[in-house]
Design an enzyme around this catalytic site. Structure first.
Site, PDB file in Angstrom:
ATOM      1  N   ASP A 206       1.825   2.775   5.820  1.00 27.21           N
ATOM      2  CA  ASP A 206       2.073   3.884   4.690  1.00 27.21           C
ATOM      3  C   ASP A 206       1.904   5.107   5.756  1.00 27.21           C
ATOM      4  O   ASP A 206       1.130   5.318   6.475  1.00 27.21           O
ATOM      5  CB  ASP A 206       0.494   3.702   3.844  1.00 27.21           C
ATOM      6  CG  ASP A 206       0.629   4.533   2.887  1.00 27.21           C
ATOM      7  OD1 ASP A 206       1.180   5.709   2.909  1.00 27.21           O
ATOM      8  OD2 ASP A 206      -0.086   4.353   1.921  1.00 27.21           O
TER       9      ASP A 206
ATOM     10  N   ASP B 296       7.867   6.974   2.123  1.00 24.74           N
ATOM     11  CA  ASP B 296       6.767   6.839   2.990  1.00 24.74           C
ATOM     12  C   ASP B 296       6.101   5.705   3.159  1.00 24.74           C
ATOM     13  O   ASP B 296       5.103   5.332   3.694  1.00 24.74           O
ATOM     14  CB  ASP B 296       5.857   7.862   2.890  1.00 24.74           C
ATOM     15  CG  ASP B 296       5.086   7.693   1.540  1.00 24.74           C
ATOM     16  OD1 ASP B 296       5.305   7.057   0.655  1.00 24.74           O
ATOM     17  OD2 ASP B 296       4.017   8.625   1.219  1.00 24.74           O
ATOM     18  N   GLU B 297       6.710   4.537   2.744  1.00 26.69           N
ATOM     19  CA  GLU B 297       5.997   3.055   2.503  1.00 26.69           C
ATOM     20  C   GLU B 297       6.709   2.005   2.840  1.00 26.69           C
ATOM     21  O   GLU B 297       7.965   2.216   2.378  1.00 26.69           O
ATOM     22  CB  GLU B 297       5.247   3.018   1.042  1.00 26.69           C
ATOM     23  CG  GLU B 297       3.980   3.394   0.808  1.00 26.69           C
ATOM     24  CD  GLU B 297       3.468   2.894  -0.453  1.00 26.69           C
ATOM     25  OE1 GLU B 297       3.468   1.904  -0.627  1.00 26.69           O
ATOM     26  OE2 GLU B 297       3.027   3.787  -1.212  1.00 26.69           O
TER      27      GLU B 297
END
Length: 369
Positions: A17, A117-118
DNA sequence: CTCTGCCTTAC
DNA sequence: CCAGGTAGGCAGAG
């Protein structure tokens, strides 16, 4: 097909993350933002400070600023704080994200990017045990920091659920390892709202049933859960409360729908005031459709009225299409119908295509004919 | 079973 | 009086 480890034991899954991503990207390209509250905002078409907070850094969070908050409210909280408010720059964030994802992908047996973003990584084959995976995670954090300049939080667990909750456990710049033998304890102590897929509504329902922790949840029968939350969610909750999750880490599938939504310059119930926006939305959807090489069979619109209630309408076509004309035509018809049905002033307008198939691909081609 | 409309989640 | 985008489930109608 899932990857089975050579140990024949549990899988090893990582969840990565990127910390306060948009705001961290902004810090990356402007060193004068260091030590200042940074708030990245989605400004609406209304002008001024109309809009909402997308992400903010931890200095801003210290003053109570949160994602989703109206920009005006964030400004109030940060007045006199030398804060910086910036509009989102999706293009730039995507380019930064791509660099990070390339590094991660190169270090995984199976890779699944879930958002900008993950990502999940299955490292069962390349890591002989959890210690090995921990070293890999450490190296990845170093590499992302030195070659891109960002910090991230990583969770390691025996499945995606545990990995995700582990990455959430300590951030920013965290690394949390939950070994299989500790998974049950780790999860049991959590409040139910921490569980993936348990949002405000579900949490409230669970609380009303006297269920507050995951341990509480694990005492409820599967029948009760299915009765209360439906088949899919009921079974999910039953398993999740026990730390069980068999979902494989896999490349994300083809898009199932493409949509665009916008806020009108002013609230209105007159179609003439909406046609320009409707056209722009149709073009945007069409552009994305063509870029991805897809055909659609269903066109829909979505309206958000000034009281924030919403309404959607969709129509199935006889044939698959990729024509901009079809999108715009049907969207207009649907909009006319919706406006006849309710004369409440409209605040936001959206266009969507769904029932998508790839232009190429054999099984698809057969269905197309 | 198919289609529609609505709801919930989450980033 | 506050963004935007996507996914997926479910219920109800036909």
């Amino acid at each position: 097909m899932s990857i089975s480890s050579s140990r024949g034991k549990s899988r090893i899954v990582m969840h990565v993350d990127l910390d306060y991503f948009y705001a961290q990207c902004e810090e990356l390209r402007r060193n004068d933002l260091k030590d200042r509250p940074v708030v990245v905002c989605v400004y609406s078409a209304r002008g001024g400070d109309s809009g909402a907070v997308s992400t903010c850094n931890y200095k801003a969070r210290a003053y109570g600023v949160k994602a989703g908050m109206p920009i005006v409210q964030a400004k109030r909280l940060l007045r006199e704080q030398d804060a910086v408010f910036l509009p989102v720059d999706e293009q730039y964030y995507t380019s930064v994200s791509d660099m990070v994802m390339a590094i991660l992908r190169a270090n995984a047996d199976a890779f699944e990017q879930v958002s900008i973003d993950e990502a999940y990584m299955d490292v069962s084959m390349r890591c002989k045990d959890f210690d090995d995976a921990t070293r890999l995670a450490s190296r990845l954090k170093d590499e992302v920091r030195t070659s891109v300049g960002l910090t991230c939080s990583i969770g390691i667990g025996m499945n995606k659920l545990i990995a995700k909750m582990a990455s959430d456990y300590r951030k920013p710049d965290g690394l949390t390892v939950v070994r299989p033998e500790d998974a049950k304890d780790f999860i049991s102590r959590m409040s139910v709202g921490k569980l993936l897929w348990v949002g405000k509504k579900t949490e409230a329902t669970l609380n009303s049933m006297g269920i507050y922790t995951v341990a509480d949840l694990a005492k409820v029968s599967i029948d009760t859960l299915i009765k209360e939350f439906g088949r899919k969610m009921g079974i999910y909750l039953y398993n999740a409360s026990r730390g069980i999750d068999e979902e494989p880490v896999k490349e994300s599938a083809m898009a199932k729908q493409i949509s665009r939504i916008t806020t009108l310059k002013r609230n209105t119930s007159a179609i003439e005031d909406m046609l320009d926006d409707l056209n722009t939305l149709s073009m945007d959807v069409h552009k994305s459709l063509v870029e991805q090489g897809l055909l659609f069979r269903s066109v829909g619109i979505m309206l958000v009225y000034e009281d924030l209630s919403m309404r959607s309408r969709a129509r199935m076509l006889k044939h698959y299409s990729n024509s901009m004309d079809d999108i715009a035509r049907y969207a207009r018809v649907l909009l006319e119908e919706a406006l006849e049905e309710s004369s409440k002033p409209v605040r936001r307008l959206g266009v969507k295509v769904s029932d998508l198939v790839s232009v190429k691909g054999q099984e698809t081609l057969q269905r197309f004919m």
